[in-house]
Scaffold this active site. Structure first.
Site, short mmCIF file in Angstrom:
data_model
loop_
_atom_site.label_atom_id
_atom_site.label_comp_id
_atom_site.label_asym_id
_atom_site.label_seq_id
_atom_site.Cartn_x
_atom_site.Cartn_y
_atom_site.Cartn_z
N PRO A 9 19.80 19.03 18.34
CG PRO A 9 18.99 21.07 17.61
CD PRO A 9 19.79 19.88 17.15
CG ASN A 10 16.15 21.17 22.13
OD1 ASN A 10 16.66 21.72 23.11
ND2 ASN A 10 15.84 21.84 21.04
NE ARG A 17 12.33 18.37 22.44
CZ ARG A 17 12.67 18.25 21.17
NH1 ARG A 17 13.35 17.21 20.78
NH2 ARG A 17 12.35 19.18 20.31
CE1 TYR A 22 9.73 15.22 18.78
CE2 TYR A 22 9.53 16.68 20.68
CZ TYR A 22 9.66 16.50 19.31
OH TYR A 22 9.70 17.59 18.48
CG ASN A 73 16.11 13.19 15.02
OD1 ASN A 73 15.80 14.27 14.51
ND2 ASN A 73 15.37 12.60 15.94
CB ALA A 76 14.93 22.54 15.70
CG HIS A 79 12.16 21.73 10.52
ND1 HIS A 79 11.66 20.70 9.74
CD2 HIS A 79 12.09 21.28 11.81
CE1 HIS A 79 11.26 19.70 10.53
NE2 HIS A 79 11.52 20.03 11.79
CG ASP A 86 25.37 23.80 1.45
OD1 ASP A 86 24.46 23.35 0.72
OD2 ASP A 86 25.62 25.02 1.56
CD GLU A 97 14.71 14.45 6.85
OE1 GLU A 97 14.92 14.54 5.62
OE2 GLU A 97 13.91 15.19 7.46
CG HIS A 99 12.31 13.65 11.64
ND1 HIS A 99 13.08 14.66 12.16
CD2 HIS A 99 12.44 13.74 10.30
CE1 HIS A 99 13.63 15.34 11.18
NE2 HIS A 99 13.28 14.79 10.03
CG LEU A 100 12.19 10.35 18.13
CD1 LEU A 100 12.65 11.46 19.05
CD2 LEU A 100 12.14 9.03 18.85
CB SER A 101 7.19 13.57 15.84
OG SER A 101 8.02 14.56 15.25
NE ARG A 106 5.37 17.70 16.03
CZ ARG A 106 6.52 17.92 16.69
NH1 ARG A 106 7.60 17.22 16.36
NH2 ARG A 106 6.58 18.80 17.66
NE ARG A 110 7.33 20.81 15.14
CZ ARG A 110 8.28 21.23 16.00
NH1 ARG A 110 9.54 20.93 15.79
NH2 ARG A 110 7.95 21.92 17.06
C1 DQA Z 1 12.23 15.77 15.53
C2 DQA Z 1 11.20 16.65 14.81
C3 DQA Z 1 11.68 18.10 14.74
O1 DQA Z 1 10.70 18.89 14.09
C4 DQA Z 1 11.91 18.65 16.11
O2 DQA Z 1 12.44 19.95 16.02
C5 DQA Z 1 12.75 17.78 16.97
C6 DQA Z 1 12.59 16.33 16.90
C7 DQA Z 1 11.72 14.33 15.73
O3 DQA Z 1 12.56 13.45 15.95
O4 DQA Z 1 10.51 14.09 15.68
O5 DQA Z 1 13.51 18.24 17.80
O6 DQA Z 1 13.40 15.70 14.72
#
Ligand code: DQA
Length: 142
Positions: A9-10, A17, A22, A73, A76, A79, A86, A97, A99-101, A106, A110
């Site tokens: 999501p997002n 964003r 990011y 990725n 959210a 978490h 599962d 797994e 993540h950008l950040s 943080r 997270r």
């Molecule tokens: C994220 C980190 C997550 O905590 C956050 O909810 C995101 C982006 C990242 O790529 O840094 O939406 O997955």
């Protein structure tokens, strides 16, 4: 080597964003960079994004026996989602797994990843480069 990149999501809003967190690179630009690196290595890429938890789960299920590695990725849902964890455990496709950040630097909420225990490894904190590094990480599992 077939690599399935799944984005939660997002992440469709990357570029606009929270750019301080990011960056300004869009998801389409990230996909282009992933395809460029994959092209150099011979890996085939399927690259998708959804805002829906159930759709991510369906895509993970459909990777069984079809894809060699999943790069996820989960945004959210990382978490919060026992269901995603599962699904990864159920299909047994090696999953990375990403993540950008750097989620560990943080907010406290997270710091926990529901999916980390069922993933082969984690790449976080390198912005768009996290995705390109994941191509090489996926190849190392093949
Ligand atoms: C994220 C980190 C997550 O905590 C956050 O909810 C995101 C982006 C990242 O790529 O840094 O939406 O997955």
């Amino acid at each position: 080597m077939k690599i399935l990149f799944l984005n939660g999501p997002n992440l469709n809003l990357l570029g606009q964003r929270e750019p301080a967190v990011y960056g300004r690179t869009t998801l389409a630009e990230i996909e282009t960079a992933v395809r460029k690196r994959a092209g150099e290595t011979g890996a085939a890429i399927d690259f998708r994004q959804t805002n829906l938890e159930g759709e991510l789960i369906n895509w993970i299920h459909s990777a069984k026996g079809v894809m060699d590695v999943i790069v996820l990725n989960a945004a959210a849902y990382t978490h919060t989602s026992v269901a995603l964890r599962d699904a990864i455990a159920a299909v047994g496709v090696p999953t990375i797994e990403i993540h950008l950040s750097n989620t560990h630097a943080r907010e406290a909420f997270r710091h926990q990843s529901m999916i980390a225990p069922v993933c082969r490894g984690q790449i976080a904190g390198f912005g768009a480069l996290s995705y390109v590094l994941a191509v090489d990480a996926a190849l190392s599992l093949g």
